[in-house]
Design a protein around this motif. Structure first.
Motif, short mmCIF file in Angstrom:
data_model
loop_
_atom_site.label_atom_id
_atom_site.label_comp_id
_atom_site.label_asym_id
_atom_site.label_seq_id
_atom_site.Cartn_x
_atom_site.Cartn_y
_atom_site.Cartn_z
N TYR A 14 0.85 -1.20 0.00
CA TYR A 14 0.00 0.00 0.00
C TYR A 14 0.89 1.25 0.00
O TYR A 14 1.68 1.45 0.93
N GLY B 42 2.08 4.68 0.78
CA GLY B 42 1.74 5.64 1.83
C GLY B 42 1.44 5.01 3.17
O GLY B 42 0.94 5.69 4.07
N THR C 266 1.97 3.73 6.92
CA THR C 266 2.80 4.16 8.06
C THR C 266 3.68 3.00 8.49
O THR C 266 3.19 1.87 8.58
N PHE D 137 -7.54 8.17 9.53
CA PHE D 137 -7.02 8.02 8.15
C PHE D 137 -6.37 6.63 8.09
O PHE D 137 -5.15 6.52 7.97
N GLY E 67 -6.16 3.97 6.10
CA GLY E 67 -5.43 3.43 4.95
C GLY E 67 -5.50 1.91 4.85
O GLY E 67 -6.57 1.33 4.71
N SER E 68 -4.34 1.27 4.96
CA SER E 68 -4.28 -0.19 4.82
C SER E 68 -4.50 -0.92 6.15
O SER E 68 -4.35 -2.14 6.20
N THR F 229 -2.89 -0.37 9.21
CA THR F 229 -1.70 -0.61 10.05
C THR F 229 -2.02 -0.41 11.54
O THR F 229 -1.65 -1.25 12.38
N ASP G 226 -11.73 5.47 7.30
CA ASP G 226 -11.10 5.99 6.08
C ASP G 226 -12.23 6.28 5.10
O ASP G 226 -13.28 5.63 5.11
N LEU G 227 -11.99 7.25 4.22
CA LEU G 227 -12.99 7.55 3.18
C LEU G 227 -13.05 6.42 2.16
O LEU G 227 -14.06 6.24 1.50
N ASP H 32 -15.57 10.22 7.09
CA ASP H 32 -14.69 11.35 6.80
C ASP H 32 -14.00 11.73 8.12
O ASP H 32 -14.67 11.87 9.15
N ALA H 33 -12.69 11.91 8.05
CA ALA H 33 -11.93 12.25 9.27
C ALA H 33 -12.42 13.56 9.89
O ALA H 33 -12.16 13.83 11.06
N ASP I 178 -2.12 9.72 10.20
CA ASP I 178 -1.11 9.87 9.15
C ASP I 178 -1.91 10.29 7.91
O ASP I 178 -2.34 9.46 7.13
N TYR J 28 -5.14 8.44 -3.65
CA TYR J 28 -5.70 7.41 -2.78
C TYR J 28 -7.02 6.85 -3.28
O TYR J 28 -7.26 5.66 -3.18
N GLY K 217 -14.12 13.80 -1.35
CA GLY K 217 -13.74 14.31 -0.03
C GLY K 217 -12.30 13.99 0.34
O GLY K 217 -11.83 14.37 1.42
N ILE L 12 -8.69 14.21 1.08
CA ILE L 12 -7.81 15.37 1.36
C ILE L 12 -6.55 15.29 0.49
O ILE L 12 -5.92 16.31 0.22
C1 LIG Z 1 -1.16 8.30 4.40
S1 LIG Z 1 -2.58 7.33 4.11
C2 LIG Z 1 -2.80 6.50 5.65
C3 LIG Z 1 -1.89 5.32 5.79
C4 LIG Z 1 -2.24 4.38 6.91
N1 LIG Z 1 -1.84 4.92 8.20
C5 LIG Z 1 -1.59 3.03 6.67
O1 LIG Z 1 -0.62 2.68 7.37
O2 LIG Z 1 -1.99 2.33 5.75
C6 LIG Z 1 -3.88 8.52 4.11
C7 LIG Z 1 -5.29 7.95 4.02
O3 LIG Z 1 -6.20 9.03 4.22
C8 LIG Z 1 -7.40 8.71 3.54
N2 LIG Z 1 -8.21 9.94 3.45
C9 LIG Z 1 -8.04 11.01 2.64
N3 LIG Z 1 -8.96 11.95 2.90
C10 LIG Z 1 -9.73 11.48 3.92
C11 LIG Z 1 -10.81 12.01 4.65
N4 LIG Z 1 -11.34 13.21 4.39
N5 LIG Z 1 -11.34 11.25 5.66
C12 LIG Z 1 -10.86 10.00 5.93
N6 LIG Z 1 -9.82 9.45 5.25
C13 LIG Z 1 -9.25 10.18 4.26
C14 LIG Z 1 -6.92 8.12 2.23
O4 LIG Z 1 -7.94 7.33 1.63
C15 LIG Z 1 -5.69 7.30 2.70
O5 LIG Z 1 -6.07 5.96 2.94
#
Ligand SMILES: C[S@@+](CC[C@H](N)C(=O)[O-])C[C@H]1O[C@@H](n2cnc3c(N)ncnc32)[C@H](O)[C@@H]1O
Length: 270
Positions: free
Chosen positions: A42, A44, A46, A69, A71-72, A74, A90-91, A102-103, A119, A128, A133, A135
């Motif tokens: 994935y 990005g 962490t 947020f 993501g995968s 973690t 996560d979105l 939404d965060a 993160d 992503y 929405g 970010i």
């Molecule tokens: C840097 S990645 C997170 C990585 C995660 N910590 C991991 O280890 O897999 C950022 C994440 O933010 C999500 N994202 C972006 N905008 C968002 C929002 N408004 N609300 C919730 N999640 C959002 C993206 O879909 C993405 O999965």
């Protein structure tokens, strides 16, 4: 091919954090070996050991952890390895145990969790999802001066503060960013630097008391494979060599000077 087990993690003593791999090994109560947290493919993700370090220092076993947020996943996997109850949002959820939200508007009660880790996207460097929405679609170095990106992050940080219990901890992992100016001559180094770390620190400071700032060294072998290090020197720009890890505490029962006034309350104990 089998490999030898990685040595157990230890709580790091300094503010400079480095670890040779993205993931750590751990064995569950039945003796099964787990070698990955989140998804190694994935973009990005962490480093899972960063979250492990935070949970060891700033949470206890029954503390509820939230990652807005996720993501995968973690954070969810690290929490499982340490027996912490966790919710990941996560979105664009990639696993059934990640909830869609939404965060900036989490389906959680005020002051209901003990630790928030985030993160977020660092500007637009990773695509992503198609969710409007996301970010990660907002350019921190865009024509609007990054206003839309920082406004979105202001809301996400305020939401993290809302759901966190008083006297509990919040951590944000982020990197600055740089993008080349379109059409700039090779080697000119012309581009836009986005000091995302300092900007987000200033936003967090309005809600929290800073506990510490950690530098996490990034060891990205993909950079070597793709000749990026050579290009950075030839083209006169820097690759990001570290991430910030900002650790904050919610202290709403002490009158604060909130940065601008230059006064910081002494750090209260839990
Ligand atoms: C840097 S990645 C997170 C990585 C995660 N910590 C991991 O280890 O897999 C950022 C994440 O933010 C999500 N994202 C972006 N905008 C968002 C929002 N408004 N609300 C919730 N999640 C959002 C993206 O879909 C993405 O999965």
């Amino acid at each position: 091919m089998s490999r030898s087990e990685r040595p157990p993690l230890r709580v790091l003593p300094t503010t400079l954090w480095e670890y040779p791999s993205q993931h750590y090994d751990w064995r569950d109560a039945e003796g099964r070996l787990h070698t990955m947290q989140g998804d190694k493919d994935y973009a990005g993700a962490t480093p899972s050991w960063v979250i492990w370090q935070l949970l060891m220092r700033y949470t206890r076993e029954t503390d509820r952890v939230v990652d807005p947020f996720c993501g995968s996943g973690t954070t969810i996997d690290v929490c499982r390895s340490l027996g912490r109850p966790v919710k990941g949002f996560d979105l664009a959820p990639r696993r059934p145990d990640i909830l869609k939200a939404d965060a900036r508007k989490l389906p959680l009660e005020d002051q209901s969790v003990d630790f928030v880790f985030m993160d977020p996207p660092y500007s637009t460097h990773i695509d992503y999802s198609d969710d409007p929405g996301c970010i990660g679609k907002l350019d921190a170095g865009g024509d609007d001066g990054g206003r839309a990106y920082y406004a979105a992050m202001t809301k996400a940080i305020a939401e993290g503060h809302r759901v966190l219990k008083n006297r509990r901890y919040f951590a944000l992992y982020v990197s600055d960013s740089w993008k080349k100016k379109k059409g700039a001559p090779a080697g000119s180094g012309a581009g836009t630097f986005m000091p995302i770390g300092f900007e987000l620190f200033a936003i967090m400071r309005k809600h929290f008391v800073p506990v510490d700032i950690i530098t996490v060294v990034r060891q990205n072998q993909k950079l070597d494979k793709n000749n990026w290090r050579k290009t950075a020197v030839e083209e006169n720009f820097y690759l990001r060599g570290f991430n910030y890890l900002f650790i904050m505490k919610k202290v709403d029962d002490v009158v604060q000077g909130v940065g601008a006034h230059g006064t910081t309350p002494s750090r209260p104990s839990r």
